[in-house]
Design a protein around this motif. Sequence first.
Motif, short mmCIF file in Angstrom:
data_model
loop_
_atom_site.label_atom_id
_atom_site.label_comp_id
_atom_site.label_asym_id
_atom_site.label_seq_id
_atom_site.Cartn_x
_atom_site.Cartn_y
_atom_site.Cartn_z
N SER A 73 77.89 75.00 18.78
CA SER A 73 76.07 75.49 19.81
C SER A 73 75.80 74.54 19.94
N GLY A 74 74.08 74.01 20.72
CA GLY A 74 73.16 73.42 20.81
C GLY A 74 73.38 72.08 21.70
N VAL A 75 74.76 72.27 22.32
CA VAL A 75 75.31 71.23 23.25
C VAL A 75 74.55 71.67 25.08
N LYS A 76 74.16 70.70 25.74
CA LYS A 76 73.00 70.54 27.02
C LYS A 76 73.69 70.58 28.20
N TRP A 77 73.82 70.69 29.19
CA TRP A 77 73.68 70.22 30.14
C TRP A 77 73.65 68.63 30.63
N SER A 78 74.09 67.77 31.51
CA SER A 78 73.16 66.16 30.96
C SER A 78 71.80 66.65 31.75
N ASP A 79 71.71 68.15 33.00
CA ASP A 79 69.70 67.86 33.18
C ASP A 79 69.01 68.47 32.06
N GLY A 80 70.02 68.60 30.96
CA GLY A 80 68.92 69.35 29.86
C GLY A 80 69.03 70.74 28.91
N ARG A 81 70.03 71.50 30.31
CA ARG A 81 69.87 72.34 30.03
C ARG A 81 70.86 73.21 29.21
N PRO A 82 70.26 74.22 28.65
CA PRO A 82 71.23 74.28 27.67
C PRO A 82 72.75 75.03 28.73
N PHE A 83 73.97 74.51 27.63
CA PHE A 83 74.82 75.13 27.95
C PHE A 83 75.87 76.76 26.56
N THR A 84 75.81 78.34 27.62
CA THR A 84 75.82 78.87 26.76
C THR A 84 76.68 79.90 27.22
N ALA A 85 77.53 80.70 26.74
CA ALA A 85 78.48 81.49 26.87
C ALA A 85 78.85 81.84 28.28
N ASP A 86 77.18 82.16 29.27
CA ASP A 86 77.18 82.17 30.50
C ASP A 86 78.04 81.25 31.45
N LYS B 271 90.18 88.72 32.05
CA LYS B 271 88.32 89.16 32.63
C LYS B 271 87.56 88.72 31.17
N ALA B 272 86.52 88.49 31.63
CA ALA B 272 85.63 87.57 30.15
C ALA B 272 84.70 88.24 30.71
N THR B 273 84.32 88.36 29.06
CA THR B 273 82.30 88.78 28.94
C THR B 273 81.66 87.90 28.19
N ALA B 274 80.78 87.92 28.04
CA ALA B 274 79.79 86.74 26.80
C ALA B 274 79.40 87.84 25.88
N THR B 275 79.65 87.84 24.94
CA THR B 275 78.99 88.64 23.66
C THR B 275 78.06 88.20 23.42
N ASP B 276 77.56 87.17 23.83
CA ASP B 276 76.68 86.95 22.96
C ASP B 276 76.17 85.09 23.26
N ALA B 277 75.46 84.00 23.13
CA ALA B 277 75.40 82.83 23.65
C ALA B 277 76.33 81.87 23.20
N THR B 278 77.11 82.18 22.52
CA THR B 278 78.42 81.71 21.86
C THR B 278 79.51 82.40 21.22
N HIS B 279 79.87 83.35 22.42
CA HIS B 279 80.51 83.83 22.35
C HIS B 279 81.25 84.59 23.59
N VAL B 280 82.35 84.59 23.71
CA VAL B 280 83.31 84.77 24.81
C VAL B 280 84.86 85.41 24.70
N VAL B 281 85.05 86.85 25.30
CA VAL B 281 86.21 87.41 25.47
C VAL B 281 86.62 87.80 26.44
N ILE B 282 87.88 87.32 26.33
CA ILE B 282 88.75 87.69 27.90
C ILE B 282 89.99 88.56 27.57
#
Length: 569
Positions: free
Chosen positions: A115-128, A151-162
């Motif tokens: 959590s708390g990771v940002k892309w270098s342009d300042g946008r947040p990194f998420t499971a999406d 087949k991947a699905t984001a269950t919330d901003a910090t969790h992915v299920v494949i």
Amino acid sequence: MSIKTPRAAAGLAALILVAGCSSSGGSPGQAAGATSGAGGSAASSEPLVVYTGGSGDIQPIFNPYLPGALGGGGTIFEPLFFYNTVRSEGAPRPRLGESFSWNDDGTELSISLRSGVKWSDGRPFTADDVVFTLKMITEHKAMNGTGYQGKATATDATHVVIKFDEPAFVDGPQVLGRIWIVPEHKWKDIPDPTKEQLREPVGTGPYVVDELKPQAFTLKANPDYWGGEPAVKKIRFPSLSGNQSGATALKAGQIDWQTGPVPDIANVEQSYPGYKLITTPVNQMVLDTCANAELGCKGPQTDPAVRQAIYHAVNRTQLNALAFENTSAEISPSMALLQRDQAVISGRLQNKVAPMQPDAARAQQILESAGYAKGADGIYVKDGKPVKLTLKTVAGWTDYITAADTLGQQLAKAGIKVTVQQLSYNEWADARGRGDFELMLDSLYQGPAADPFYVYSYFYSTDSTDKVGGTPGANISRFSDPDVDRAIAELKKINVSDTAARQPYFDTIQTRVEQSMPYVPLLTQGTINIYNARKFTGWPTKEDLYAFPAAWQAPDASEIYLRLRPTGK
């Protein structure tokens, strides 16, 4: 040699590989001591100069899924975890991911992200972003060097299920350690990501692009990197004319890290004061052959008998001495690593180790049994067509050029004529991808975990290739064998801890690989690294091989950048 082909990426859609930092499992930024004042402010501004072997004008390609990509996976774009391929470690080191788990039957992989990771342009990194990346590579075969089919699905901003249709335990290290996560908000509008060079990349990695010129490009530290700003503030990658220019620049202290040969390798520390040497035998040096006539390959090398004859005609001891200063090691025709994978090398092989001395009689017997006869010029002929082959290599790669010339002389004694053709790296890589070659000097890279399965799935699977003129994955030989494909598919379903259940499938693959030899095994290449120990500390050593030391290896190189500290000297 110098540059690596990602097939690994590759290799190619460009080949590139994997990495991590603290042996204790801490974050790379923390392991690097990458926060304030490592080495002092003056030292921090000193650039790290890295020569990867590139020559000619640098092309502005930062798309990590394209051949010739700059910067390397892990440096601008990151994987979820780092797997050490040279030394087995209990657990992979976290990068964008923090933890993961499988269900009991290996059909569902759950990933917790940092959590708390940002892309270098300042946008947040998420499971999406992770879901988007995984979906993108399934839609573009040239980008899917791992063969991912989940087949991947984001269950919330910090969790992915494949979810996978079948057990996929061996896919874990590839998904987690070999896929570079890209920002959905920047990539979703790219019409064709297999053609987008990406001149202005936005990543989560420890470095961002600073300056790009025809003869050099520079990365600068990402001040907002989640692991802390790296201690090495700038990394400069020059383009030189080849290994000799690299050696000259090393002598002058103009390069801090070079992967590739220099004269008198045994006396590096005396010849280059302040520098040290580490040689790591990992990648398997081969003669690539465009092997499959059904997929459009042309030339004598499409006959397995010719490939087998080449295998037996090579004097590997002489090749190692003349071209590689005896820094390479023996190789197995199983294409499993002799030291690491000894337990799974099949007892059904004709040779567990490729012969270091040539067997001219065996080469002759193979060709003549296949209907070849020597012509008046001493070259074998079949159906009016002589066994004459062109071997392509890269201009400036002095060790590979010597190897090519040596092979030409050795094979001539066996009635096989080889003409060496030197190309620019870009020409060589283009020909390699399109299948416009008969023979090429190259090497097979290892997978994201210490398991020979990955070499087989990358380089011998029908799913990883394409017809000549198309865009293959790593399998640029165009090799296709239904028995091998079935064995690879079955291995995917078996938990890697069940060695007894896996072995019959390794037996099948290894015996078929030995019989067909689409990649003719030469030597296990000793990857030579010379680095400036006076200016920077934290380099990998034989005692602490925390990443595979090679300037072109990704994401391992990024792990090394994070571990380094300027000394101010």
